[in-house]
Design a protein around this motif. Sequence first.
Motif, PDB file in Angstrom:
ATOM      1  N   ASP A  65     -15.695  -8.099   6.533  1.00 46.66           N
ATOM      2  CA  ASP A  65     -15.978  -9.421   7.091  1.00 46.66           C
ATOM      3  C   ASP A  65     -15.011  -9.812   8.202  1.00 46.66           C
ATOM      4  O   ASP A  65     -15.423 -10.319   9.248  1.00 46.66           O
ATOM      5  CB  ASP A  65     -15.929 -10.462   5.971  1.00 46.66           C
ATOM      6  N   ALA A  66     -13.709  -9.577   7.991  1.00 42.95           N
ATOM      7  CA  ALA A  66     -12.705  -9.997   8.978  1.00 42.95           C
ATOM      8  C   ALA A  66     -12.580  -9.013  10.134  1.00 42.95           C
ATOM      9  O   ALA A  66     -12.096  -9.365  11.207  1.00 42.95           O
ATOM     10  CB  ALA A  66     -11.351 -10.170   8.301  1.00 42.95           C
ATOM     11  N   ASP A  67     -12.987  -7.754   9.903  1.00 47.55           N
ATOM     12  CA  ASP A  67     -12.992  -6.718  10.934  1.00 47.55           C
ATOM     13  C   ASP A  67     -11.649  -6.604  11.665  1.00 47.55           C
ATOM     14  O   ASP A  67     -11.571  -6.736  12.885  1.00 47.55           O
ATOM     15  CB  ASP A  67     -14.114  -6.985  11.938  1.00 47.55           C
ATOM     16  N   PRO A  68     -10.549  -6.349  10.928  1.00 47.69           N
ATOM     17  CA  PRO A  68      -9.240  -6.249  11.584  1.00 47.69           C
ATOM     18  C   PRO A  68      -9.076  -4.925  12.331  1.00 47.69           C
ATOM     19  O   PRO A  68      -9.774  -3.954  12.062  1.00 47.69           O
ATOM     20  CB  PRO A  68      -8.269  -6.328  10.412  1.00 47.69           C
ATOM     21  N   ASP A  69      -8.105  -4.913  13.231  1.00 45.86           N
ATOM     22  CA  ASP A  69      -7.714  -3.675  13.910  1.00 45.86           C
ATOM     23  C   ASP A  69      -6.689  -2.904  13.089  1.00 45.86           C
ATOM     24  O   ASP A  69      -6.643  -1.666  13.143  1.00 45.86           O
ATOM     25  CB  ASP A  69      -7.107  -3.981  15.285  1.00 45.86           C
ATOM     26  N   VAL A  70      -5.865  -3.646  12.365  1.00 39.36           N
ATOM     27  CA  VAL A  70      -4.760  -3.062  11.599  1.00 39.36           C
ATOM     28  C   VAL A  70      -4.748  -3.666  10.200  1.00 39.36           C
ATOM     29  O   VAL A  70      -4.922  -4.884  10.040  1.00 39.36           O
ATOM     30  CB  VAL A  70      -3.402  -3.326  12.290  1.00 39.36           C
ATOM     31  N   LEU A  71      -4.536  -2.818   9.205  1.00 47.55           N
ATOM     32  CA  LEU A  71      -4.343  -3.277   7.831  1.00 47.55           C
ATOM     33  C   LEU A  71      -2.919  -2.967   7.413  1.00 47.55           C
ATOM     34  O   LEU A  71      -2.479  -1.817   7.512  1.00 47.55           O
ATOM     35  CB  LEU A  71      -5.322  -2.571   6.876  1.00 47.55           C
ATOM     36  N   ILE A  72      -2.195  -3.986   6.933  1.00 51.20           N
ATOM     37  CA  ILE A  72      -0.876  -3.787   6.348  1.00 51.20           C
ATOM     38  C   ILE A  72      -1.042  -3.818   4.832  1.00 51.20           C
ATOM     39  O   ILE A  72      -1.576  -4.780   4.280  1.00 51.20           O
ATOM     40  CB  ILE A  72       0.116  -4.871   6.796  1.00 51.20           C
ATOM     41  N   ILE A  73      -0.586  -2.762   4.152  1.00 57.92           N
ATOM     42  CA  ILE A  73      -0.784  -2.642   2.709  1.00 57.92           C
ATOM     43  C   ILE A  73       0.484  -3.057   1.972  1.00 57.92           C
ATOM     44  O   ILE A  73       1.540  -2.438   2.134  1.00 57.92           O
ATOM     45  CB  ILE A  73      -1.195  -1.215   2.334  1.00 57.92           C
ATOM     46  N   CYS A  74       0.366  -4.117   1.172  1.00 58.67           N
ATOM     47  CA  CYS A  74       1.476  -4.650   0.386  1.00 58.67           C
ATOM     48  C   CYS A  74       1.118  -4.767  -1.084  1.00 58.67           C
ATOM     49  O   CYS A  74       1.711  -5.566  -1.809  1.00 58.67           O
ATOM     50  CB  CYS A  74       1.884  -6.020   0.921  1.00 58.67           C
ATOM     51  N   THR A  75       0.135  -4.001  -1.517  1.00 60.17           N
ATOM     52  CA  THR A  75      -0.243  -3.968  -2.923  1.00 60.17           C
ATOM     53  C   THR A  75       0.840  -3.247  -3.736  1.00 60.17           C
ATOM     54  O   THR A  75       1.744  -2.637  -3.160  1.00 60.17           O
ATOM     55  CB  THR A  75      -1.578  -3.227  -3.081  1.00 60.17           C
ATOM     56  N   PRO A  76       0.781  -3.281  -5.082  1.00 61.18           N
ATOM     57  CA  PRO A  76       1.734  -2.489  -5.863  1.00 61.18           C
ATOM     58  C   PRO A  76       1.738  -1.024  -5.438  1.00 61.18           C
ATOM     59  O   PRO A  76       0.721  -0.493  -4.960  1.00 61.18           O
ATOM     60  CB  PRO A  76       1.207  -2.665  -7.297  1.00 61.18           C
ATOM     61  N   SER A  77       2.860  -0.369  -5.604  1.00 52.94           N
ATOM     62  CA  SER A  77       3.082   0.964  -5.027  1.00 52.94           C
ATOM     63  C   SER A  77       2.012   1.978  -5.394  1.00 52.94           C
ATOM     64  O   SER A  77       1.591   2.791  -4.561  1.00 52.94           O
ATOM     65  CB  SER A  77       4.452   1.490  -5.478  1.00 52.94           C
ATOM     66  N   GLY A  78       1.552   1.957  -6.644  1.00 47.82           N
ATOM     67  CA  GLY A  78       0.546   2.906  -7.085  1.00 47.82           C
ATOM     68  C   GLY A  78      -0.866   2.507  -6.724  1.00 47.82           C
ATOM     69  O   GLY A  78      -1.823   3.136  -7.193  1.00 47.82           O
ATOM     70  N   ALA A  79      -1.009   1.494  -5.877  1.00 48.40           N
ATOM     71  CA  ALA A  79      -2.325   1.044  -5.415  1.00 48.40           C
ATOM     72  C   ALA A  79      -2.391   1.030  -3.895  1.00 48.40           C
ATOM     73  O   ALA A  79      -3.027   0.164  -3.295  1.00 48.40           O
ATOM     74  CB  ALA A  79      -2.636  -0.345  -5.984  1.00 48.40           C
ATOM     75  N   HIS A  80      -1.722   1.993  -3.266  1.00 48.17           N
ATOM     76  CA  HIS A  80      -1.758   2.116  -1.804  1.00 48.17           C
ATOM     77  C   HIS A  80      -2.848   3.065  -1.321  1.00 48.17           C
ATOM     78  O   HIS A  80      -3.320   2.951  -0.183  1.00 48.17           O
ATOM     79  CB  HIS A  80      -0.399   2.609  -1.284  1.00 48.17           C
ATOM     80  N   LEU A  81      -3.237   4.011  -2.162  1.00 47.49           N
ATOM     81  CA  LEU A  81      -4.226   5.011  -1.754  1.00 47.49           C
ATOM     82  C   LEU A  81      -5.578   4.372  -1.454  1.00 47.49           C
ATOM     83  O   LEU A  81      -6.178   4.625  -0.389  1.00 47.49           O
ATOM     84  CB  LEU A  81      -4.378   6.071  -2.844  1.00 47.49           C
ATOM     85  N   GLU A  82      -6.081   3.571  -2.370  1.00 44.93           N
ATOM     86  CA  GLU A  82      -7.451   3.059  -2.259  1.00 44.93           C
ATOM     87  C   GLU A  82      -7.670   2.196  -1.012  1.00 44.93           C
ATOM     88  O   GLU A  82      -8.662   2.407  -0.293  1.00 44.93           O
ATOM     89  CB  GLU A  82      -7.835   2.292  -3.529  1.00 44.93           C
ATOM     90  N   PRO A  83      -6.802   1.238  -0.694  1.00 45.51           N
ATOM     91  CA  PRO A  83      -7.017   0.486   0.548  1.00 45.51           C
ATOM     92  C   PRO A  83      -6.868   1.339   1.806  1.00 45.51           C
ATOM     93  O   PRO A  83      -7.518   1.077   2.814  1.00 45.51           O
ATOM     94  CB  PRO A  83      -5.974  -0.633   0.492  1.00 45.51           C
TER      95      PRO A  83
END
Length: 362
Positions: A65-83
């Motif tokens: 929906d937001a259609d970003p150019d860049v995603l910054i991932i700040c989820t818990p450490s073991g949840a970085h793969l999926e995003p």
Amino acid sequence: MTMPETYRTAIAGVGAVAEMHARSIADLDAATLVAGSCRTESTGREFASEHDCSWYADTEGMLDDADPDVLIICTPSGAHLEPTLAAAERGIDVLCEKPLEITTERIDRMIDAAESADIALGGVFQQRFTDVFQTVHDAADEGRFGTLSVANAYVPWWREDEYYADAWQGTEDLDGGGALMNQSIHGIDAMQWLASAAMDLDRDENPVEEVVAYTALRGHDDEYVEVEDTAVAALRYRNGAVGQVLGATSMYPGSLRRVQLGGRDGTAEVREDELVTWEFRDERDADAEIRETFSEQGGASGGAADPMDIDYADHRRNLAAFLGSLDSDDPYALDATEARKAVAIIEAIYESADAGEPVRLS
């Protein structure tokens, strides 16, 4: 002259560290924050209101929906793969908080997805962007330490039980480890980065060849922490140098992180942002000024007892470097291959502690 692009940026996981990135984005002309994702509605709406962006309960829905150019991932450490995989499917560049993931196998899946989608995948180790560490790295690049003898990292920190209670920190599944994987990884990354420069290694080489380690749970009950809160390791580097790692959240009240680099021709020691040793066989005119510039430690503890007692200025520098690389042909110095190295060292330390024998890094 072509002006740099302003990147529409979204954040996955709007917890405490996301605040550092949101403030960094607000300071930079090259970025604008458009959205953040968080499963907890109250937290998400509060973040969106404070930073004038949209909130989404689902990261994939946010990306669509937001259609970003860049995603910054700040989820818990073991949840970085999926995003990361979700962003790669949509052609969105990714900047991911430390650690890149909690195992090298999961990191390699992220790298493969990024390469297949032709997106940038970078890591966050904001300590590298401090003036003091840049100064030591420049000296290592110039060969001022001579033949490297020793590279050490000490993180003698403390965390109260409340830090771990009802949180993902200190869990095997989401933290991937304890005092090493979560808190000490910054010191370990700085140590290996400086050692690599002093040894003049290729960028794809990990400078650590072998580790021998012990881990323990000493300062907390296992009802709070599933993993280690105390660890020590002896290291052998690829050029024959040796080193030590201490990582702890069990040492009340917590003291400042230290990183040492020493060789035949010089030694440097950084205590948080203070340069406590800067001595070289070939003394230069600039050395006295460098010692004076970095002779006093700043006001923040660097997270020794309070994980949020840090300045976001280095996060801003880290983000600016990543966005700058997107605007140019210059590689991002903290790409996924580089950010992987600290995790590989920690993974070997855990393996050695479990097996009770030395472990060689591949």
